[in-house]
Design a protein around this motif. Sequence first.
Motif, PDB file in Angstrom:
ATOM      1  N   ALA A  19       0.829  -1.210   0.000  1.00 52.63           N
ATOM      2  CA  ALA A  19       0.000   0.000   0.000  1.00 52.63           C
ATOM      3  C   ALA A  19       0.861   1.257   0.000  1.00 52.63           C
ATOM      4  CB  ALA A  19      -0.926  -0.003   1.216  1.00 52.63           C
ATOM      5  N   LEU A  20       1.918   1.252   0.794  1.00 56.85           N
ATOM      6  CA  LEU A  20       2.791   2.429   0.891  1.00 56.85           C
ATOM      7  C   LEU A  20       3.516   2.698  -0.427  1.00 56.85           C
ATOM      8  CD1 LEU A  20       4.186   1.783   4.475  1.00 56.85           C
ATOM      9  CD2 LEU A  20       2.841   3.777   3.788  1.00 56.85           C
ATOM     10  N   ARG A  21       3.923   1.638  -1.100  1.00 55.36           N
ATOM     11  CA  ARG A  21       4.587   1.828  -2.401  1.00 55.36           C
ATOM     12  C   ARG A  21       3.623   2.453  -3.411  1.00 55.36           C
ATOM     13  NH1 ARG A  21      10.043   1.486  -2.920  1.00 55.36           N
ATOM     14  NH2 ARG A  21       9.957   0.389  -4.923  1.00 55.36           N
ATOM     15  N   ASN A  22       2.361   2.029  -3.358  1.00 53.09           N
ATOM     16  CA  ASN A  22       1.356   2.614  -4.255  1.00 53.09           C
ATOM     17  C   ASN A  22       1.003   4.039  -3.842  1.00 53.09           C
ATOM     18  OD1 ASN A  22      -0.047   0.560  -6.349  1.00 53.09           O
ATOM     19  ND2 ASN A  22       0.720  -0.572  -4.585  1.00 53.09           N
ATOM     20  N   ILE A  23       0.935   4.282  -2.532  1.00 53.17           N
ATOM     21  CA  ILE A  23       0.642   5.631  -2.037  1.00 53.17           C
ATOM     22  C   ILE A  23       1.722   6.608  -2.479  1.00 53.17           C
ATOM     23  CG2 ILE A  23       0.560   7.010   0.079  1.00 53.17           C
ATOM     24  CD1 ILE A  23      -0.962   4.661   1.380  1.00 53.17           C
ATOM     25  N   ASN A  24       2.956   6.144  -2.452  1.00 53.20           N
ATOM     26  CA  ASN A  24       4.067   6.993  -2.881  1.00 53.20           C
ATOM     27  C   ASN A  24       3.866   7.470  -4.318  1.00 53.20           C
ATOM     28  OD1 ASN A  24       6.739   7.889  -3.766  1.00 53.20           O
ATOM     29  ND2 ASN A  24       7.490   6.967  -1.880  1.00 53.20           N
ATOM     30  N   ILE A  25       3.402   6.575  -5.179  1.00 52.71           N
ATOM     31  CA  ILE A  25       3.144   6.945  -6.581  1.00 52.71           C
ATOM     32  C   ILE A  25       1.961   7.904  -6.678  1.00 52.71           C
ATOM     33  CG2 ILE A  25       2.438   6.042  -8.828  1.00 52.71           C
ATOM     34  CD1 ILE A  25       3.950   3.465  -8.110  1.00 52.71           C
ATOM     35  N   ILE A  26       0.899   7.621  -5.929  1.00 52.08           N
ATOM     36  CA  ILE A  26      -0.290   8.473  -5.963  1.00 52.08           C
ATOM     37  C   ILE A  26       0.041   9.893  -5.515  1.00 52.08           C
ATOM     38  CG2 ILE A  26      -2.575   8.839  -4.943  1.00 52.08           C
ATOM     39  CD1 ILE A  26      -2.806   5.758  -4.775  1.00 52.08           C
ATOM     40  N   LEU A  27       0.869  10.010  -4.481  1.00 47.49           N
ATOM     41  CA  LEU A  27       1.210  11.336  -3.952  1.00 47.49           C
ATOM     42  C   LEU A  27       2.034  12.154  -4.937  1.00 47.49           C
ATOM     43  CD1 LEU A  27       2.036  10.442  -0.241  1.00 47.49           C
ATOM     44  CD2 LEU A  27       0.068  11.719  -1.090  1.00 47.49           C
ATOM     45  N   GLN A  28       2.764  11.492  -5.811  1.00 47.41           N
ATOM     46  CA  GLN A  28       3.506  12.240  -6.823  1.00 47.41           C
ATOM     47  C   GLN A  28       2.574  12.845  -7.866  1.00 47.41           C
ATOM     48  OE1 GLN A  28       7.222  10.328  -8.217  1.00 47.41           O
ATOM     49  NE2 GLN A  28       6.901   8.845  -6.565  1.00 47.41           N
ATOM     50  N   ARG A  29       1.389  12.269  -7.996  1.00 45.64           N
ATOM     51  CA  ARG A  29       0.381  12.816  -8.899  1.00 45.64           C
ATOM     52  C   ARG A  29      -0.517  13.822  -8.177  1.00 45.64           C
ATOM     53  NH1 ARG A  29       0.621  13.466 -13.779  1.00 45.64           N
ATOM     54  NH2 ARG A  29       1.017  11.288 -14.279  1.00 45.64           N
ATOM     55  N   ARG A  30      -0.844  13.518  -6.903  1.00 41.44           N
ATOM     56  CA  ARG A  30      -1.721  14.401  -6.120  1.00 41.44           C
ATOM     57  C   ARG A  30      -1.073  14.641  -4.760  1.00 41.44           C
ATOM     58  NH1 ARG A  30      -7.827  12.463  -6.184  1.00 41.44           N
ATOM     59  NH2 ARG A  30      -8.001  14.563  -5.287  1.00 41.44           N
ATOM     60  N   PRO A  31      -0.144  15.599  -4.662  1.00 39.43           N
ATOM     61  CA  PRO A  31       0.683  15.781  -3.455  1.00 39.43           C
ATOM     62  C   PRO A  31      -0.106  16.102  -2.193  1.00 39.43           C
ATOM     63  CG  PRO A  31       1.595  16.996  -5.329  1.00 39.43           C
ATOM     64  CD  PRO A  31       0.232  16.519  -5.738  1.00 39.43           C
ATOM     65  N   ARG A  32      -1.251  16.759  -2.300  1.00 39.32           N
ATOM     66  CA  ARG A  32      -1.979  17.195  -1.109  1.00 39.32           C
ATOM     67  C   ARG A  32      -3.069  16.221  -0.686  1.00 39.32           C
ATOM     68  NH1 ARG A  32      -2.862  23.708  -2.293  1.00 39.32           N
ATOM     69  NH2 ARG A  32      -0.644  24.218  -2.588  1.00 39.32           N
ATOM     70  N   LEU A  33      -3.125  15.091  -1.298  1.00 40.92           N
ATOM     71  CA  LEU A  33      -4.225  14.154  -1.034  1.00 40.92           C
ATOM     72  C   LEU A  33      -4.279  13.737   0.434  1.00 40.92           C
ATOM     73  CD1 LEU A  33      -6.486  12.385  -2.282  1.00 40.92           C
ATOM     74  CD2 LEU A  33      -4.765  10.597  -2.576  1.00 40.92           C
ATOM     75  N   LEU A  34      -3.117  13.475   1.044  1.00 38.99           N
ATOM     76  CA  LEU A  34      -3.074  12.952   2.413  1.00 38.99           C
ATOM     77  C   LEU A  34      -2.417  13.926   3.385  1.00 38.99           C
ATOM     78  CD1 LEU A  34      -1.995   9.314   1.492  1.00 38.99           C
ATOM     79  CD2 LEU A  34      -4.257  10.036   2.238  1.00 38.99           C
ATOM     80  N   SER A  35      -2.394  15.195   3.049  1.00 43.76           N
ATOM     81  CA  SER A  35      -1.676  16.170   3.881  1.00 43.76           C
ATOM     82  C   SER A  35      -2.277  16.307   5.281  1.00 43.76           C
ATOM     83  CB  SER A  35      -1.666  17.540   3.195  1.00 43.76           C
ATOM     84  OG  SER A  35      -2.991  17.988   2.962  1.00 43.76           O
ATOM     85  N   LYS A  36      -3.559  15.965   5.455  1.00 45.26           N
ATOM     86  CA  LYS A  36      -4.192  16.054   6.772  1.00 45.26           C
ATOM     87  C   LYS A  36      -4.097  14.748   7.558  1.00 45.26           C
ATOM     88  CE  LYS A  36      -7.548  19.534   5.246  1.00 45.26           C
ATOM     89  NZ  LYS A  36      -8.997  19.873   5.125  1.00 45.26           N
ATOM     90  N   GLU A  37      -3.472  13.751   6.985  1.00 37.63           N
ATOM     91  CA  GLU A  37      -3.419  12.430   7.627  1.00 37.63           C
ATOM     92  C   GLU A  37      -2.000  12.065   8.023  1.00 37.63           C
ATOM     93  OE1 GLU A  37      -6.213  11.036   8.186  1.00 37.63           O
ATOM     94  OE2 GLU A  37      -7.510  12.203   6.853  1.00 37.63           O
ATOM     95  N   ILE A  38      -1.176  13.043   8.335  1.00 37.61           N
ATOM     96  CA  ILE A  38       0.239  12.788   8.538  1.00 37.61           C
ATOM     97  C   ILE A  38       0.501  11.837   9.697  1.00 37.61           C
ATOM     98  CG2 ILE A  38       0.572  14.840   9.998  1.00 37.61           C
ATOM     99  CD1 ILE A  38       3.333  15.132   8.599  1.00 37.61           C
ATOM    100  N   ARG A  39      -0.277  11.945  10.771  1.00 35.30           N
ATOM    101  CA  ARG A  39      -0.029  11.103  11.944  1.00 35.30           C
ATOM    102  C   ARG A  39      -0.328   9.621  11.681  1.00 35.30           C
ATOM    103  NH1 ARG A  39       1.119  13.918  16.469  1.00 35.30           N
ATOM    104  NH2 ARG A  39       0.741  16.172  16.400  1.00 35.30           N
ATOM    105  N   VAL A  40      -1.141   9.351  10.693  1.00 38.87           N
ATOM    106  CA  VAL A  40      -1.442   7.954  10.355  1.00 38.87           C
ATOM    107  C   VAL A  40      -0.189   7.220   9.904  1.00 38.87           C
ATOM    108  CG1 VAL A  40      -2.783   6.474   8.804  1.00 38.87           C
ATOM    109  CG2 VAL A  40      -3.807   8.536   9.752  1.00 38.87           C
TER     110      VAL A  40
END
Length: 336
Positions: A19-40
Amino acid sequence: MVPPLITLLSSEPEIQFVALRNINIILQRRPRLLSKEIRVFFCKYNDPIYVKYEKVEVLVRICSERNSEPLLNELKEYAKEVDVDFVSCAVNAIGRLAIRFEAAAERAIAVLEELVQMKVDYCVQTCVVVLCDILRRYPGRFEAVVTTLCEHADYINAPEARAAYLWALGEYSEHIPSVASLLGAAVDSLLEEEDACVQLALVNACVKYFLKQPQRAQALVLRALQTASEKCANPDVRDRAYIYWRLLSADPSAARTVVLAEKPPVRPENSSLPEPLLEELVNELGCVSSVLQQPARQFVYARAERAGVPRGDAATTADYGTQAAVDTTPGADAAE
């Protein structure tokens, strides 16, 4: 999209890694997608090391100036762990945040100074290198950190760290009262240094010190250049010493222009994938290629053809590619 991604982080470590490897790719396309979930994405004490590495990478990617301080505090705790490689990863992440966000630089330097003062050998080495990178990023600021480096010079022994420390001595020699004794001790052990990068950094530092304070540094720079040019076995170090010697003898003002020239500041590291590759991986999310972070065409068809499987046999090629990808997936051995 966010809730399902967050839910996957409560799964088994192997699922988290994918999941983290896929999230890394997603964030390069949409950098602010998880900006409010940092503590997770904060690491847990029982996370496998391969999951921790991926979490740190995601944390750095989603960080902003607003949430940089809690992340710096969290990374400071990671830097106190016993795994040498993970400590280095955490310290480098602190440096990446400082270089990326000017507002976070002061807090990052305070964290790094705290870590240096703990005097843990493997942590000190990486902290010294990162601190010097921050000084290069913000020239003319944070000179006080050099005093901390001088106070802990006895703990700086890795070649890269020593080269960075010597660079700081030469660059900020006018702010260091004891610079003459520190450089003098280093010149005395010049021939004992096994790494050429340390010897080159020492010669550079002595010349910079001389150009900034000629009266105090004349004897020191003469001794450094004589030792480097006559007794050093490395040809690069000898050549550098000869060049400096002739330049200083012929035209000190030209030497000042060359040696003390203003350098461009360090730029934030670009850890994103190239756009064409990123586009392919976004289209292949959820596949093995997103874990490997290389397109399927590089490891499916090439290996299948080497094994004698015709490219047109789609089912067989897919089966072969799946097995080949498992054999080369980062962290696969640890996950098993």
